[in-house]
Enzyme design. Structure first.
Site, PDB file in Angstrom:
ATOM      1  CD  GLU A 175     -24.496  30.881  12.644  1.00 13.01           C
ATOM      2  OE1 GLU A 175     -24.449  30.048  11.729  1.00 13.01           O
ATOM      3  OE2 GLU A 175     -24.904  30.611  13.797  1.00 13.01           O
ATOM      4  CG  ASN A 213     -31.992  25.783  14.035  1.00 10.31           C
ATOM      5  OD1 ASN A 213     -32.467  24.864  13.375  1.00 10.31           O
ATOM      6  ND2 ASN A 213     -31.233  26.725  13.486  1.00 10.31           N
ATOM      7  CG  ASP A 214     -31.071  30.176  13.999  1.00 10.32           C
ATOM      8  OD1 ASP A 214     -30.661  29.545  14.982  1.00 10.32           O
ATOM      9  OD2 ASP A 214     -30.342  30.497  13.046  1.00 10.32           O
ATOM     10  CG  ASP A 254     -28.124  33.699   9.332  1.00 11.50           C
ATOM     11  OD1 ASP A 254     -28.674  32.805   8.668  1.00 11.50           O
ATOM     12  OD2 ASP A 254     -27.223  33.482  10.163  1.00 11.50           O
ATOM     13  CD1 TRP A 271     -30.168  22.625  11.852  1.00 14.88           C
ATOM     14  CD2 TRP A 271     -28.891  21.270  10.614  1.00 14.88           C
ATOM     15  NE1 TRP A 271     -29.882  23.281  10.672  1.00 14.88           N
ATOM     16  CE2 TRP A 271     -29.097  22.468   9.894  1.00 14.88           C
ATOM     17  CE3 TRP A 271     -28.136  20.261  10.031  1.00 14.88           C
ATOM     18  CZ2 TRP A 271     -28.554  22.691   8.639  1.00 14.88           C
ATOM     19  CZ3 TRP A 271     -27.597  20.474   8.764  1.00 14.88           C
ATOM     20  CH2 TRP A 271     -27.801  21.679   8.092  1.00 14.88           C
TER      21      TRP A 271
END
Length: 514
Positions: free
Chosen positions: A214, A33-34, A163, A60
């Protein structure tokens, strides 16, 4: 009848794994993901990308790692797999970033480490009951990391505190961290002289709410055609964004090293598609490259269900960011972000066709046959005569099973769209929105007619559309089970209302680079 312009992408049934993007990064296997920790190694002239990674499954889950990849040109990637891992299987190395500590402010390095490769990672360490900020450093230019023995470096006793994005602010001679207190809709700004001791400077609140914030970012972005620049704050929303699920907003303003002040109260969307999230920029990018970043090309509403086999999720293409003053409507011009896709030197055209001055009555078409990569770009400039109300289409077509992805423009509404409603992968998922759209003012007027520009890239199962030099973008994944990708591509116009001024189609492939 309304004049209508559309792009249609049909597919040839083959193997699902062949729908893997060619240029946009994907993990060799497992879940991603990110994007995290992007930086440029100026010694080896190498771009580094890190990412949220579960190597043990295609959904995830913990233990969650940082994965790692590198590229010489942001188009051809080498994947190294897991790089930074948690101390326990139930924990995760959540999102963060990397800086190059040239002057060894952290004290982690000795003179044997080249200043251009003094790499420090700042990330959120997630446990069941806490989110704290940790530091790790690399003695080999970003391939392996040693965790700071006195972690955590920042703990505010909040389980939704994550984050960090860190950068060096030269005017005030300090490191700056922006970080989300996610469920308070608050971006906190901290300062440090050594990357390990942090002081709170200010809080930024504002924008579209959703459920939580986020993956914030803050960077100085140049304004085109001037010697000036402005600061841009990026904030991701998930879930509950106005587009559904996950998306990114941004704010333009000023930053003095302590407080970010937006120029206006408007929250601007970075992308009008469903699959653009957690955008982050590269630290230490060369001046000639400008501001470079990329996003995760997925949406939490259906990310864990994407019908791929050994891998799941891709990044977007890397994009260069600038600011420019553009009309939002006939009366108001504002400063906005322009996004342009980056094609590295390894990207070449296996085939290219260009045509000019195509009208519906000409019944001309631009065609590329027997595509071998499933990767295309298209670049179209067209004018619209709204007094002529005949239906018309601009189409990209490939044969056999009739499934399609469409992109186009409705001149009556003055809006662009991407339509993935005729794809069967995840078709029953209620959140895989069929259609997304974006409004832009004309690029210019010529002979009293509005002129628009549409540039697009189809890369495996990913389409990215850039309107009027990137003043608006639409990014969507699409899933056609068993597809190899586009077999051929065709552009045509069949409406008197639409005049294609010029068009170019390329079949893209990658070549080996040194």
């Amino acid at each position: 009848m309304r004049a209508f312009l559309a792009l249609i992408f049909l597919t040839f049934v083959m193997n699902v794994e062949s729908s893997r993007p060619l240029m946009a990064f994907t993990p060799s296997h497992g879940w991603m993901n990110d994007p995290n920790g992007q930086f440029y190694d100026s010694k080896n002239e190498l771009w580094h990308l890190y990412y949220q990674y579960n190597p043990n499954d295609t959904v995830w889950g913990t233990p969650l790692y940082w994965g790692h990849a590198t590229s010489k040109d942001l188009s051809t990637w080498k994947d190294y797999g897991a790089t930074i891992g948690p101390d326990r299987d139930e924990d995760g190395i959540f999102s963060g970033n990397i800086v190059v500590d040239h002057n060894n402010t952290s004290g982690f390095f000795n003179d044997s480490i080249d200043p251009r490769q003094r790499v420090v990672a700042i990330y959120t360490y997630n446990t069941e009951g806490s989110q704290t900020q940790h530091v790790a450093y690399s003695l080999d230019g970003g391939y392996t990391f040693e965790k700071y023995e006195h972690n955590p470096v920042l703990d505010v006793d909040n389980i939704n505190f994550r984050d960090p994005k860190v950068f060096w602010h030269e005017p005030t001679n300090q490191w700056i961290m922006v970080i989300a207190l996610s469920q308070q809709f608050k971006i906190q700004i901290y300062g440090s002289i050594d990357l390990t001791n942090w002081s709170l400077h200010s809080n930024f609140t504002g924008g579209l709410f959703g459920f939580q914030y986020e993956c914030p970012g803050l960077i100085e972005v140049p304004a085109e055609g001037t010697d000036e620049s402005k600061w841009v704050m990026f904030i991701a929303i998930n879930p509950g964004s106005p587009l559904g699920g996950s998306s990114n907003q941004y704010f333009i303003g000023s930053f003095d090293g302590f407080e970010f002040v937006p120029d206006d109260s408007q929250a601007r969307l970075m992308d009008y598609g469903k699959d653009f999230y957690a955008f982050q920029t590269f630290d230490n990018a060369p001046k000639e490259s400008g501001v470079v970043g990329l996003a995760w090309a997925s949406n939490w509403q259906y990310a864990n269900l994407a019908p791929t086999k050994e891998w799941r999720s891709s990044m977007t293409l890397a994009r260069q960011m600038t600011l420019a003053s553009r009309n939002m409507n006939p009366e108001t011009k504002v400063l906005s972000l322009l996004q342009k896709p980056i094609f590295g030197e390894s990207v070449v055209a296996a085939n290219k066709i260009s045509k000019r001055n195509i009208t519906g009555q000409d019944e001309q078409a631009v065609k590329i046959h027997k595509n071998s990569t499933g990767t295309f770009s298209f670049d179209i400039t067209f004018s619209v005569d709204s007094s002529k109300n005949q239906t018309g289409q601009l189409q990209v077509i490939s044969g056999q099973n009739g499934e399609s992805i469409r992109a186009g423009f409705d001149p009556t509404a003055g809006q662009f769209f991407v339509d993935r409603g005729n794809t069967s992968g995840l078709k029953e998922n209620p959140f895989l929105t069929d259609k997304t759209s974006a409004y832009v003012e004309p690029w210019k007027h010529q002979n009293d007619l509005p002129v628009y520009k549409m540039f697009g890239v189809i890369d495996g199962n990913l389409i990215e559309v850039f309107l009027n030099d990137g003043i608006a973008t639409l990014t969507n994944t699409f899933f056609i089970p068993g597809t190899e990708g586009l077999e051929y591509l065709e552009i045509e116009s069949s409406s008197d209302a639409i005049h294609i001024v010029e068009s170019e189609v390329k079949e893209l492939k990658l070549r080996a680079t040194s």
